[in-house]
Write a protein that holds these residues in place. Structure first.
Motif, PDB file in Angstrom:
ATOM      1  N   GLN A  29       0.933  -1.127   0.020  1.00 53.90           N
ATOM      2  CA  GLN A  29       0.030   0.320   0.077  1.00 53.90           C
ATOM      3  C   GLN A  29       0.888   1.179   0.078  1.00 53.90           C
ATOM      4  OE1 GLN A  29      -3.345   0.115  -0.191  1.00 53.90           O
ATOM      5  NE2 GLN A  29      -3.139  -2.075  -0.731  1.00 53.90           N
ATOM      6  N   SER A  30       2.122   1.287   0.762  1.00 53.88           N
ATOM      7  CA  SER A  30       2.926   2.434   0.818  1.00 53.88           C
ATOM      8  C   SER A  30       3.986   2.620   0.059  1.00 53.88           C
ATOM      9  CB  SER A  30       3.016   2.654   2.332  1.00 53.88           C
ATOM     10  OG  SER A  30       4.101   1.585   2.593  1.00 53.88           O
ATOM     11  N   ASN A  31       4.321   1.575  -0.841  1.00 53.50           N
ATOM     12  CA  ASN A  31       5.481   1.521  -1.904  1.00 53.50           C
ATOM     13  C   ASN A  31       5.067   0.722  -3.099  1.00 53.50           C
ATOM     14  OD1 ASN A  31       7.926   1.245  -3.001  1.00 53.50           O
ATOM     15  ND2 ASN A  31       8.930   0.532  -1.133  1.00 53.50           N
ATOM     16  N   LYS A  32       4.587   1.208  -4.163  1.00 55.10           N
ATOM     17  CA  LYS A  32       4.433   0.725  -5.438  1.00 55.10           C
ATOM     18  C   LYS A  32       5.543   0.698  -6.414  1.00 55.10           C
ATOM     19  CE  LYS A  32      -0.193   1.373  -4.225  1.00 55.10           C
ATOM     20  NZ  LYS A  32      -0.854   0.215  -3.971  1.00 55.10           N
ATOM     21  N   ASN A  33       6.580   0.721  -5.724  1.00 50.51           N
ATOM     22  CA  ASN A  33       7.720   0.463  -6.646  1.00 50.51           C
ATOM     23  C   ASN A  33       8.190  -1.073  -6.316  1.00 50.51           C
ATOM     24  OD1 ASN A  33       8.208   3.206  -7.332  1.00 50.51           O
ATOM     25  ND2 ASN A  33       9.212   3.790  -5.452  1.00 50.51           N
ATOM     26  N   LEU A  34       7.505  -1.903  -5.615  1.00 54.69           N
ATOM     27  CA  LEU A  34       7.713  -3.174  -5.533  1.00 54.69           C
ATOM     28  C   LEU A  34       6.702  -4.035  -6.091  1.00 54.69           C
ATOM     29  CD1 LEU A  34       9.451  -3.306  -1.906  1.00 54.69           C
ATOM     30  CD2 LEU A  34      10.770  -3.368  -4.190  1.00 54.69           C
ATOM     31  N   PRO A  35       6.307  -4.075  -7.271  1.00 52.55           N
ATOM     32  CA  PRO A  35       4.922  -4.718  -7.898  1.00 52.55           C
ATOM     33  C   PRO A  35       5.203  -6.085  -8.128  1.00 52.55           C
ATOM     34  CG  PRO A  35       6.343  -3.632  -9.711  1.00 52.55           C
ATOM     35  CD  PRO A  35       7.099  -3.355  -8.339  1.00 52.55           C
ATOM     36  N   TYR A  36       6.193  -6.881  -7.998  1.00 54.77           N
ATOM     37  CA  TYR A  36       6.285  -8.194  -8.337  1.00 54.77           C
ATOM     38  C   TYR A  36       7.096  -8.905  -7.317  1.00 54.77           C
ATOM     39  CZ  TYR A  36       5.416  -5.954 -12.889  1.00 54.77           C
ATOM     40  OH  TYR A  36       5.135  -5.111 -13.948  1.00 54.77           O
ATOM     41  N   GLN A  37       6.378 -10.239  -7.242  1.00 56.62           N
ATOM     42  CA  GLN A  37       7.481 -11.292  -6.124  1.00 56.62           C
ATOM     43  C   GLN A  37       7.532 -12.699  -6.865  1.00 56.62           C
ATOM     44  OE1 GLN A  37       5.244 -11.215  -2.451  1.00 56.62           O
ATOM     45  NE2 GLN A  37       3.338 -11.421  -3.409  1.00 56.62           N
ATOM     46  N   LYS A  66      11.270 -13.459  -3.292  1.00 51.16           N
ATOM     47  CA  LYS A  66      12.068 -12.496  -3.863  1.00 51.16           C
ATOM     48  C   LYS A  66      11.111 -11.558  -4.283  1.00 51.16           C
ATOM     49  CE  LYS A  66      15.628 -15.788  -5.720  1.00 51.16           C
ATOM     50  NZ  LYS A  66      16.480 -15.996  -6.948  1.00 51.16           N
ATOM     51  N   VAL A  67      11.406 -10.350  -4.257  1.00 52.24           N
ATOM     52  CA  VAL A  67      10.318  -9.030  -4.410  1.00 52.24           C
ATOM     53  C   VAL A  67      11.249  -8.121  -5.435  1.00 52.24           C
ATOM     54  CG1 VAL A  67       9.002  -7.125  -3.676  1.00 52.24           C
ATOM     55  CG2 VAL A  67       9.550  -9.181  -1.967  1.00 52.24           C
ATOM     56  N   PHE A  68      10.699  -7.759  -6.470  1.00 53.47           N
ATOM     57  CA  PHE A  68      11.273  -7.121  -7.718  1.00 53.47           C
ATOM     58  C   PHE A  68      10.751  -5.560  -7.686  1.00 53.47           C
ATOM     59  CE2 PHE A  68      11.287 -11.488  -8.415  1.00 53.47           C
ATOM     60  CZ  PHE A  68      12.510 -11.751  -8.524  1.00 53.47           C
ATOM     61  N   ASP A  69      11.477  -4.729  -8.362  1.00 48.90           N
ATOM     62  CA  ASP A  69      11.052  -3.480  -8.812  1.00 48.90           C
ATOM     63  C   ASP A  69      10.325  -3.446 -10.165  1.00 48.90           C
ATOM     64  OD1 ASP A  69      13.205  -3.556 -10.564  1.00 48.90           O
ATOM     65  OD2 ASP A  69      14.189  -1.925  -9.841  1.00 48.90           O
ATOM     66  N   LYS A  70      10.003  -2.555 -10.597  1.00 49.02           N
ATOM     67  CA  LYS A  70       9.219  -2.502 -11.946  1.00 49.02           C
ATOM     68  C   LYS A  70      10.047  -3.064 -13.000  1.00 49.02           C
ATOM     69  CE  LYS A  70       6.420   1.654 -10.548  1.00 49.02           C
ATOM     70  NZ  LYS A  70       6.132   2.957 -10.853  1.00 49.02           N
ATOM     71  N   ASP A  71      11.379  -3.011 -12.980  1.00 47.77           N
ATOM     72  CA  ASP A  71      12.388  -3.542 -14.033  1.00 47.77           C
ATOM     73  C   ASP A  71      12.834  -4.911 -13.879  1.00 47.77           C
ATOM     74  OD1 ASP A  71      12.416  -1.257 -15.253  1.00 47.77           O
ATOM     75  OD2 ASP A  71      13.813  -0.277 -13.917  1.00 47.77           O
ATOM     76  N   TYR A  72      12.276  -5.467 -12.493  1.00 47.82           N
ATOM     77  CA  TYR A  72      12.433  -6.930 -12.384  1.00 47.82           C
ATOM     78  C   TYR A  72      13.812  -7.032 -11.833  1.00 47.82           C
ATOM     79  CZ  TYR A  72       8.414  -9.940 -13.113  1.00 47.82           C
ATOM     80  OH  TYR A  72       7.323 -10.424 -12.965  1.00 47.82           O
ATOM     81  N   LYS A  73      14.422  -5.836 -11.134  1.00 54.31           N
ATOM     82  CA  LYS A  73      15.622  -5.929 -10.224  1.00 54.31           C
ATOM     83  C   LYS A  73      15.310  -6.338  -8.738  1.00 54.31           C
ATOM     84  CE  LYS A  73      19.251  -3.142  -8.356  1.00 54.31           C
ATOM     85  NZ  LYS A  73      19.888  -1.728  -8.315  1.00 54.31           N
ATOM     86  N   GLU A  74      15.918  -7.424  -8.237  1.00 50.73           N
ATOM     87  CA  GLU A  74      15.824  -7.827  -6.904  1.00 50.73           C
ATOM     88  C   GLU A  74      16.040  -7.026  -5.818  1.00 50.73           C
ATOM     89  OE1 GLU A  74      16.989 -11.403  -4.099  1.00 50.73           O
ATOM     90  OE2 GLU A  74      16.728 -12.011  -6.433  1.00 50.73           O
ATOM     91  N   LEU A  75      15.154  -6.676  -5.082  1.00 52.16           N
ATOM     92  CA  LEU A  75      15.307  -5.646  -4.127  1.00 52.16           C
ATOM     93  C   LEU A  75      15.215  -6.257  -2.516  1.00 52.16           C
ATOM     94  CD1 LEU A  75      13.638  -2.410  -5.256  1.00 52.16           C
ATOM     95  CD2 LEU A  75      16.240  -3.176  -5.435  1.00 52.16           C
TER      96      LEU A  75
END
Length: 339
Positions: A153-161, A176-185
């Motif tokens: 809800q507070s961080n839309k920069n992590l859209p995929y897992q 594993k949680v990824f950003d919009k470019d599928y970089k693992e964060l």
């Protein structure tokens, strides 16, 4: 067709049938996960979480307790830091974030953890898998693997897992949680997991968790040790600059106010305490949600973030920044003391 060809065709057909019978479908696994989450009385888990924050990697040891239906206790500790641990607690009285090393606690009227994805909570992982009808699915030798959307809800920069469940037990193995470019964060590795454990009646009691942590509280900054190392954000919206800096004394210590101006302006307040106005047994009520900043858990509202670290209270306020932008600015203060 010759006899050898017939035998070979029959052999291939039998291999296909045997393989199909031994491999469960995506729908079978979804149903099994749903049943497991519904039937269990709770669980205990331990995990290691790595967060990629800028150029640095923050690591946490996580200890999770959950008792059906709404009792949660999550203890997070950075083994490479002397900052102590934090506890996120949900019981019948509300949601609390306890920071023993700072003699501080927040109380939320919040729906945490049900209102957002949580990579270290089993019920959240199962819910994300069930709710994403477009989730991809594959099987490896040891794991069922789902690729799903997240619900931060507070961080839309992590859209995929990507979520791994053990085939033999349906216990979580890794997330594993990824950003919009599928970089693992974010990566969570579960090191132990136990379904249906025994709990004491007061394991989720606020006072017990507060009192059991009081021994970790370090000495506060004394009157002769009241220097405040001012931290400046390394990440901010383009065109935003530091407009003013003001230092003042207040009843419990020293306060520095940083005003940033531009199209997206904001203010950061940093307060060093030589005495505490609030004890651990009197949590500060917050109208907001817990937020993970990578190095600590704070409190976020639509216009503010508040957190505590090393005897210092940090408060960021803005009418212009989005929640995601506030998190980015706040996270970039950690460990930096340069403009």
């Amino acid at each position: 067709m010759g006899k050898k060809q017939l035998l070979w065709s029959f052999f291939v057909l039998m291999l296909i049938i045997i393989s199909a019978c031994g491999e469960k479908s995506k729908e079978d696994i979804l149903k099994s996960l749903d049943n497991k989450a519904e039937d269990m009385s709770g669980y205990k888990a331990q995990a290691k979480m790595n967060l990629q924050t800028g150029e640095d990697v923050q690591s946490y040891q996580i200890d999770v307790w959950h008792k059906k239906k709404n009792l949660f206790r999550v203890q997070l500790e950075n083994p490479d830091s002397d900052k102590g641990s934090q506890i996120i607690l949900r019981n019948q009285d509300g949601v609390f974030v306890l920071t023993p090393a700072l003699n501080k606690s927040f109380k939320f009227q919040s729906d945490w953890p049900h209102n957002s994805s949580q990579p270290y909570l089993y019920s959240s992982l199962v819910s994300d898998v069930l709710e994403d009808t477009e989730a991809s699915f594959k099987q490896t030798e040891n794991y069922y693997v789902f690729n799903t959307k997240t619900n931060y809800q507070s961080n839309k920069n992590l859209p995929y897992q990507e979520i791994y469940f053990h085939k033999d037990s349906l216990k979580p193995a890794m997330v594993k949680v990824f950003d919009k470019d599928y970089k693992e964060l974010v990566e969570v590795q579960f090191t132990s997991f136990e379904f249906d454990p025994n709990f004491s009646e007061d394991d989720f009691d606020t006072n017990k968790n507060l009192s059991s942590s009081v021994g970790d509280v370090p000495a506060m900054a004394g009157e002769n040790d009241s220097s405040l190392t001012v931290l400046y954000p390394l990440t901010m919206p383009e065109g935003t600059t530091l407009a003013s800096q003001k230092e003042v004394e207040f009843e419990h210590g020293k306060r520095v106010i940083l005003n940033y101006s531009g199209e997206k302006s904001f203010t950061i307040v940093q307060e060093l305490y030589t005495s505490y106005p609030t004890s651990m047994t009197s949590p500060v009520s917050v109208k907001g949600e817990p937020v993970d900043l990578g190095f600590t858990v704070g409190a976020i509202t639509d216009k503010t973030i508040e957190w505590n670290e090393n005897n210092v209270r940090y408060y960021l306020a803005s009418e212009d920044l989005t929640k995601e932008e506030m998190i980015e600015v706040a996270s970039s203060l950690e460990g930096k003391s340069m403009k």
